[in-house]
Motif scaffolding. Structure first.
Motif, mmCIF file in Angstrom:
data_model
loop_
_atom_site.group_PDB
_atom_site.id
_atom_site.type_symbol
_atom_site.label_atom_id
_atom_site.label_comp_id
_atom_site.label_asym_id
_atom_site.label_seq_id
_atom_site.Cartn_x
_atom_site.Cartn_y
_atom_site.Cartn_z
ATOM 1 N N ARG A 175 0.823 -1.211 0.000
ATOM 2 C CA ARG A 175 0.000 0.000 0.000
ATOM 3 C C ARG A 175 0.859 1.264 0.000
ATOM 4 O O ARG A 175 0.439 2.310 -0.486
ATOM 5 N N LEU A 176 2.046 1.161 0.567
ATOM 6 C CA LEU A 176 2.928 2.324 0.635
ATOM 7 C C LEU A 176 3.750 2.512 -0.631
ATOM 8 O O LEU A 176 3.939 3.636 -1.092
ATOM 9 N N VAL A 177 4.260 1.418 -1.191
ATOM 10 C CA VAL A 177 5.241 1.552 -2.283
ATOM 11 C C VAL A 177 4.808 0.869 -3.571
ATOM 12 O O VAL A 177 5.518 0.952 -4.576
ATOM 13 N N GLY A 178 3.658 0.190 -3.572
ATOM 14 C CA GLY A 178 3.227 -0.548 -4.759
ATOM 15 C C GLY A 178 3.704 -1.988 -4.711
ATOM 16 O O GLY A 178 4.706 -2.319 -4.067
ATOM 17 N N MET A 179 3.000 -2.856 -5.419
ATOM 18 C CA MET A 179 3.283 -4.287 -5.352
ATOM 19 C C MET A 179 4.651 -4.645 -5.935
ATOM 20 O O MET A 179 5.395 -5.450 -5.355
ATOM 21 N N ALA A 180 5.011 -4.050 -7.081
ATOM 22 C CA ALA A 180 6.273 -4.431 -7.724
ATOM 23 C C ALA A 180 7.464 -4.091 -6.841
ATOM 24 O O ALA A 180 8.395 -4.897 -6.681
ATOM 25 N N GLN A 181 7.443 -2.875 -6.248
ATOM 26 C CA GLN A 181 8.567 -2.487 -5.389
ATOM 27 C C GLN A 181 8.602 -3.336 -4.128
ATOM 28 O O GLN A 181 9.670 -3.759 -3.672
ATOM 29 N N ALA A 182 7.440 -3.609 -3.547
ATOM 30 C CA ALA A 182 7.385 -4.449 -2.355
ATOM 31 C C ALA A 182 7.934 -5.848 -2.666
ATOM 32 O O ALA A 182 8.712 -6.413 -1.879
ATOM 33 N N MET A 183 7.541 -6.402 -3.804
ATOM 34 C CA MET A 183 8.037 -7.719 -4.202
ATOM 35 C C MET A 183 9.557 -7.716 -4.350
ATOM 36 O O MET A 183 10.246 -8.627 -3.874
ATOM 37 N N GLU A 184 10.092 -6.716 -5.011
ATOM 38 C CA GLU A 184 11.541 -6.687 -5.235
ATOM 39 C C GLU A 184 12.304 -6.642 -3.928
ATOM 40 O O GLU A 184 13.260 -7.410 -3.718
ATOM 41 N N TRP A 185 11.917 -5.750 -3.048
ATOM 42 C CA TRP A 185 12.639 -5.635 -1.782
ATOM 43 C C TRP A 185 12.509 -6.896 -0.933
ATOM 44 O O TRP A 185 13.468 -7.327 -0.297
ATOM 45 N N CYS A 186 11.318 -7.505 -0.908
ATOM 46 C CA CYS A 186 11.119 -8.703 -0.088
ATOM 47 C C CYS A 186 11.706 -9.955 -0.735
ATOM 48 O O CYS A 186 12.243 -10.824 -0.035
ATOM 49 N N MET A 187 11.626 -10.066 -2.065
ATOM 50 C CA MET A 187 12.153 -11.254 -2.745
ATOM 51 C C MET A 187 13.678 -11.296 -2.741
ATOM 52 O O MET A 187 14.288 -12.355 -2.590
ATOM 53 N N THR A 188 14.313 -10.135 -2.910
ATOM 54 C CA THR A 188 15.774 -10.115 -2.908
ATOM 55 C C THR A 188 16.327 -10.094 -1.494
ATOM 56 O O THR A 188 17.425 -10.597 -1.243
ATOM 57 N N GLY A 189 15.612 -9.487 -0.564
ATOM 58 C CA GLY A 189 16.090 -9.375 0.807
ATOM 59 C C GLY A 189 17.317 -8.508 0.962
ATOM 60 O O GLY A 189 17.980 -8.538 2.004
ATOM 61 N N ARG A 190 17.616 -7.694 -0.053
ATOM 62 C CA ARG A 190 18.855 -6.916 0.026
ATOM 63 C C ARG A 190 18.686 -5.704 0.941
ATOM 64 O O ARG A 190 17.584 -5.212 1.169
ATOM 65 N N VAL A 191 19.806 -5.244 1.458
ATOM 66 C CA VAL A 191 19.844 -4.011 2.239
ATOM 67 C C VAL A 191 20.130 -2.867 1.279
ATOM 68 O O VAL A 191 21.058 -2.951 0.464
ATOM 69 N N PHE A 192 19.342 -1.806 1.361
ATOM 70 C CA PHE A 192 19.451 -0.725 0.386
ATOM 71 C C PHE A 192 19.562 0.629 1.088
ATOM 72 O O PHE A 192 19.137 0.783 2.240
ATOM 73 N N PRO A 193 20.134 1.618 0.408
ATOM 74 C CA PRO A 193 20.385 2.907 1.037
ATOM 75 C C PRO A 193 19.145 3.797 1.091
ATOM 76 O O PRO A 193 18.114 3.521 0.453
ATOM 77 N N ALA A 194 19.281 4.894 1.817
ATOM 78 C CA ALA A 194 18.167 5.839 1.973
ATOM 79 C C ALA A 194 17.739 6.428 0.643
ATOM 80 O O ALA A 194 16.551 6.716 0.440
ATOM 81 N N THR A 195 18.686 6.597 -0.288
ATOM 82 C CA THR A 195 18.310 7.153 -1.591
ATOM 83 C C THR A 195 17.350 6.236 -2.330
ATOM 84 O O THR A 195 16.410 6.700 -2.989
ATOM 85 N N GLU A 196 17.569 4.922 -2.223
ATOM 86 C CA GLU A 196 16.647 3.983 -2.859
ATOM 87 C C GLU A 196 15.306 3.954 -2.134
ATOM 88 O O GLU A 196 14.250 3.831 -2.763
ATOM 89 N N ALA A 197 15.339 4.075 -0.804
ATOM 90 C CA ALA A 197 14.091 4.149 -0.045
ATOM 91 C C ALA A 197 13.276 5.371 -0.462
ATOM 92 O O ALA A 197 12.044 5.311 -0.552
#
Length: 308
Positions: A175-197
């Motif tokens: 609901r906050l970031v959209g399904m595609a972005q949520a899937m990418e962050w959760c499926m990869t499990g990577r740690v990402f910087p504030a700029t990407e957030a």
């Protein structure tokens, strides 16, 4: 004339075991306070955060809440040394008795916290000052605004640990970031910087470390100084709960009741008078005493009826 701050509005600090709370000028700042462990999350921290939110909701002098971390981290996830954090893992996952999963001892800690945040009557701002992974990332999803230091890092790392996202994040994150972005962050499990957030829509803004809390306080003060507390409490619940509604008619029904109730309130009279007189408003209604009679509407048996 606007009222002078009373004793209940002056700066005061409360220290728990894992957090501190400081209330000043209408803003409660909650600090996760285990800096030697990068503020790793424990069951006691969950309980103390929920208690702090109870205090904020009950205190009319609190108009907004900021959550941040002590030291160089926001929250590094669940403390793996906290035995109490894993009580639910000891329950047979095949258990079908609803009472077992309704028992707080067996429920996900993060979800208990985010559901409490979901029900909060005061706006909540995350000031993410450093690494925020696991529950450190998911607890923020039920907050209303997220501001980040440029040193912050985020990670929905669950798939890399062989588990799944918790804290009701499967509801909040898309609901906050959209399904595609949520899937990418959760499926990869990577740690990402504030700029990407920021580019992904997770955070509102990114700041230099020394500017983070002042920016969060400025946002909190804008709310505290200019808005009616009852209107803010109602609006917060309307927006969050209608995010899951099946039809806009459900929102229309609540809008209609809210407009009818608030249009005849002392706050509405003050809002119009202050506008016409070109002065700051001094709203008299309080969340503790003046919420409209239909609140909380979602407990009514008929509120989710088939829309017309």
């Amino acid at each position: 004339m606007r009222h002078a701050p009373g004793p209940q509005e002056r700066c005061r600090t409360v220290t728990f075991q894992t957090i501190t709370t400081t209330t000043d000028a209408g803003v409660m700042t909650v600090t996760l306070n285990r800096p030697d462990r990068l503020n790793a999350f424990t069951r006691r921290m969950m309980e103390e955060l929920m208690t702090a939110l109870d205090h904020a909701d009950a205190d009319d002098a609190v108009r907004a809440v900021i959550v941040t971390g002590a030291g160089r981290g926001f929250c590094a996830g669940v403390d793996l040394d906290d035995d109490d954090a894993f009580t639910a893992a000891r329950v047979d996952p095949k258990a079908t008795d609803p009472a077992i999963w309704a028992d707080p001892a067996n429920r996900d800690m993060g979800g208990m916290l985010t559901l409490r945040l979901f029900n909060c009557l005061k706006p909540v701002i995350a000031a993410v000052n450093g690494p925020a992974v696991g529950i450190g990332a998911t607890m923020q999803l039920a907050m209303d605004f997220r501001l980040a230091s440029d040193t912050a890092r985020f990670g929905f790392v669950f798939a890399r640990r062989g588990i799944v996202p918790e804290a009701a994040s499967a509801w909040f994150l898309p609901r906050l970031v959209g399904m595609a972005q949520a899937m990418e962050w959760c499926m990869t499990g990577r740690v990402f910087p504030a700029t990407e957030a920021l580019s992904g829509g997770l955070v509102r803004s990114v700041h230099a470390p020394d500017d983070l809390l002042p920016a969060a306080r400025a946002l909190a003060q804008e709310i505290a100084t200019n808005t009616a507390p009852v209107s803010v409490a109602l609006t917060r619940q309307m927006l969050w709960r209608m995010a899951g509604a099946d039809h806009p008619m459900q929102a229309h029904r609540i809008d209609s009741r809210g407009i009818a109730a608030r249009s005849s309130s002392a706050d509405a009279a003050e809002g119009v008078a202050s506008f016409l007189e070109k002065r700051p408003a001094d709203f008299p209604d309080r969340v503790s005493a003046d919420m409209p009679g239909f609140f909380p509407w979602w407990t009514e048996p008929a509120w989710e009826e088939e829309p017309a």
